[in-house]
Design a protein around this motif. Sequence first.
Motif, mmCIF file in Angstrom:
data_model
loop_
_atom_site.group_PDB
_atom_site.id
_atom_site.type_symbol
_atom_site.label_atom_id
_atom_site.label_comp_id
_atom_site.label_asym_id
_atom_site.label_seq_id
_atom_site.Cartn_x
_atom_site.Cartn_y
_atom_site.Cartn_z
ATOM 1 N N ILE A 160 -12.261 40.948 7.842
ATOM 2 C CA ILE A 160 -12.605 39.562 7.547
ATOM 3 C C ILE A 160 -11.344 38.739 7.791
ATOM 4 C CG2 ILE A 160 -13.400 37.934 5.807
ATOM 5 C CD1 ILE A 160 -14.832 40.345 4.477
ATOM 6 N N THR A 161 -11.462 37.821 8.742
ATOM 7 C CA THR A 161 -10.316 37.034 9.201
ATOM 8 C C THR A 161 -10.590 35.542 9.013
ATOM 9 O OG1 THR A 161 -11.179 36.782 11.428
ATOM 10 C CG2 THR A 161 -9.877 38.768 11.000
ATOM 11 N N ALA A 162 -9.604 34.731 9.347
ATOM 12 C CA ALA A 162 -9.780 33.278 9.294
ATOM 13 C C ALA A 162 -10.919 32.831 10.206
ATOM 14 C CB ALA A 162 -8.477 32.579 9.670
ATOM 15 N N THR A 163 -11.181 33.587 11.255
ATOM 16 C CA THR A 163 -12.222 33.240 12.219
ATOM 17 C C THR A 163 -13.630 33.475 11.677
ATOM 18 O OG1 THR A 163 -10.716 33.836 13.999
ATOM 19 C CG2 THR A 163 -13.050 33.671 14.568
ATOM 20 N N ASN A 164 -13.833 34.561 10.931
ATOM 21 C CA ASN A 164 -15.195 34.895 10.489
ATOM 22 C C ASN A 164 -15.426 34.767 8.987
ATOM 23 O OD1 ASN A 164 -13.891 37.161 9.498
ATOM 24 N ND2 ASN A 164 -14.956 38.617 10.809
ATOM 25 N N VAL A 165 -14.411 34.347 8.225
ATOM 26 C CA VAL A 165 -14.544 34.297 6.764
ATOM 27 C C VAL A 165 -15.610 33.303 6.317
ATOM 28 C CG1 VAL A 165 -12.677 32.630 6.338
ATOM 29 C CG2 VAL A 165 -13.300 34.295 4.581
ATOM 30 N N THR A 222 -7.983 39.709 5.751
ATOM 31 C CA THR A 222 -6.608 39.401 6.109
ATOM 32 C C THR A 222 -6.020 38.417 5.093
ATOM 33 O OG1 THR A 222 -7.230 37.509 7.470
ATOM 34 C CG2 THR A 222 -7.105 39.675 8.581
ATOM 35 N N PRO A 223 -4.702 38.318 5.034
ATOM 36 C CA PRO A 223 -4.094 37.346 4.122
ATOM 37 C C PRO A 223 -4.593 35.916 4.366
ATOM 38 C CG PRO A 223 -2.436 38.876 4.914
ATOM 39 C CD PRO A 223 -3.696 39.162 5.694
ATOM 40 N N GLU A 224 -4.885 35.577 5.613
ATOM 41 C CA GLU A 224 -5.382 34.233 5.943
ATOM 42 C C GLU A 224 -6.771 33.975 5.353
ATOM 43 O OE1 GLU A 224 -2.434 35.736 8.647
ATOM 44 O OE2 GLU A 224 -4.474 36.473 8.407
ATOM 45 N N ALA A 225 -7.543 35.012 5.136
ATOM 46 C CA ALA A 225 -8.903 34.867 4.590
ATOM 47 C C ALA A 225 -8.928 35.014 3.071
ATOM 48 C CB ALA A 225 -9.827 35.910 5.225
ATOM 49 N N ASP A 226 -7.856 35.512 2.480
ATOM 50 C CA ASP A 226 -7.848 35.849 1.056
ATOM 51 C C ASP A 226 -8.177 34.692 0.121
ATOM 52 O OD1 ASP A 226 -7.518 38.552 1.262
ATOM 53 O OD2 ASP A 226 -5.347 38.517 0.912
ATOM 54 N N ALA A 227 -7.657 33.504 0.385
ATOM 55 C CA ALA A 227 -7.906 32.376 -0.516
ATOM 56 C C ALA A 227 -9.394 32.047 -0.576
ATOM 57 C CB ALA A 227 -7.114 31.154 -0.072
ATOM 58 N N LYS A 228 -10.053 32.045 0.563
ATOM 59 C CA LYS A 228 -11.491 31.765 0.585
ATOM 60 C C LYS A 228 -12.279 32.899 -0.048
ATOM 61 C CE LYS A 228 -11.578 28.502 4.367
ATOM 62 N NZ LYS A 228 -12.192 28.106 5.624
ATOM 63 N N LEU A 229 -11.847 34.126 0.170
ATOM 64 C CA LEU A 229 -12.526 35.260 -0.454
ATOM 65 C C LEU A 229 -12.355 35.234 -1.972
ATOM 66 C CD1 LEU A 229 -11.678 38.044 2.140
ATOM 67 C CD2 LEU A 229 -13.898 36.966 1.747
ATOM 68 N N ALA A 230 -11.219 34.727 -2.443
ATOM 69 C CA ALA A 230 -10.999 34.589 -3.890
ATOM 70 C C ALA A 230 -12.021 33.623 -4.486
ATOM 71 C CB ALA A 230 -9.580 34.126 -4.165
ATOM 72 N N GLU A 231 -12.347 32.563 -3.770
ATOM 73 C CA GLU A 231 -13.368 31.613 -4.236
ATOM 74 C C GLU A 231 -14.735 32.292 -4.317
ATOM 75 O OE1 GLU A 231 -13.326 28.116 -1.758
ATOM 76 O OE2 GLU A 231 -11.158 27.887 -2.000
ATOM 77 N N LEU A 232 -15.046 33.118 -3.339
ATOM 78 C CA LEU A 232 -16.306 33.866 -3.358
ATOM 79 C C LEU A 232 -16.352 34.809 -4.553
ATOM 80 C CD1 LEU A 232 -18.989 34.860 -2.134
ATOM 81 C CD2 LEU A 232 -17.625 36.400 -0.692
ATOM 82 N N ARG A 233 -15.251 35.504 -4.820
ATOM 83 C CA ARG A 233 -15.199 36.410 -5.968
ATOM 84 C C ARG A 233 -15.384 35.644 -7.271
ATOM 85 N NH1 ARG A 233 -11.198 38.691 -2.573
ATOM 86 N NH2 ARG A 233 -9.503 37.689 -3.728
ATOM 87 N N ALA A 234 -14.762 34.468 -7.373
ATOM 88 C CA ALA A 234 -14.894 33.659 -8.587
ATOM 89 C C ALA A 234 -16.343 33.208 -8.777
ATOM 90 C CB ALA A 234 -13.964 32.457 -8.517
#
Length: 117
Positions: A21-26, A57-69
């Motif tokens: 999961i990258t900045a491109t497909n997150v 990837t680290p670039e996708a992590d912030a958005k994935l954190a929102e999904l987890r929340a």
Amino acid sequence: MNKVEFHTSKNRVYITQTELITATNVDSFITDCLNVINKSKPGFTVLIDMSAGTTGTPEADAKLAELRAHTASKNPKGIATVVSSAMIKALAKQKLKEFQLDIFATKEEAELYLDRL
């Protein structure tokens, strides 16, 4: 391709990560997850299959954190994660720390655990 499904009979969200999961497909991944999670009823369970050895990837992590929340705010009854390596297990524990995380070596073990909740 990552796959996200909802099985009504089990009130279960299935997330299968087969690609990084990258900045491109997150964004599309998150949209798929939210669409499925929002179909769930109270007491739903989640099975995350990371056995292909992929994560974000680290670039996708912030958005994935929102999904987890968002997922945590829906109060899932249980979350089971399937991993195939010690490295992915460590990453899963770190990245999914918002959840009571149960990690399994096979999808069958994870299904059995969630079915018993």
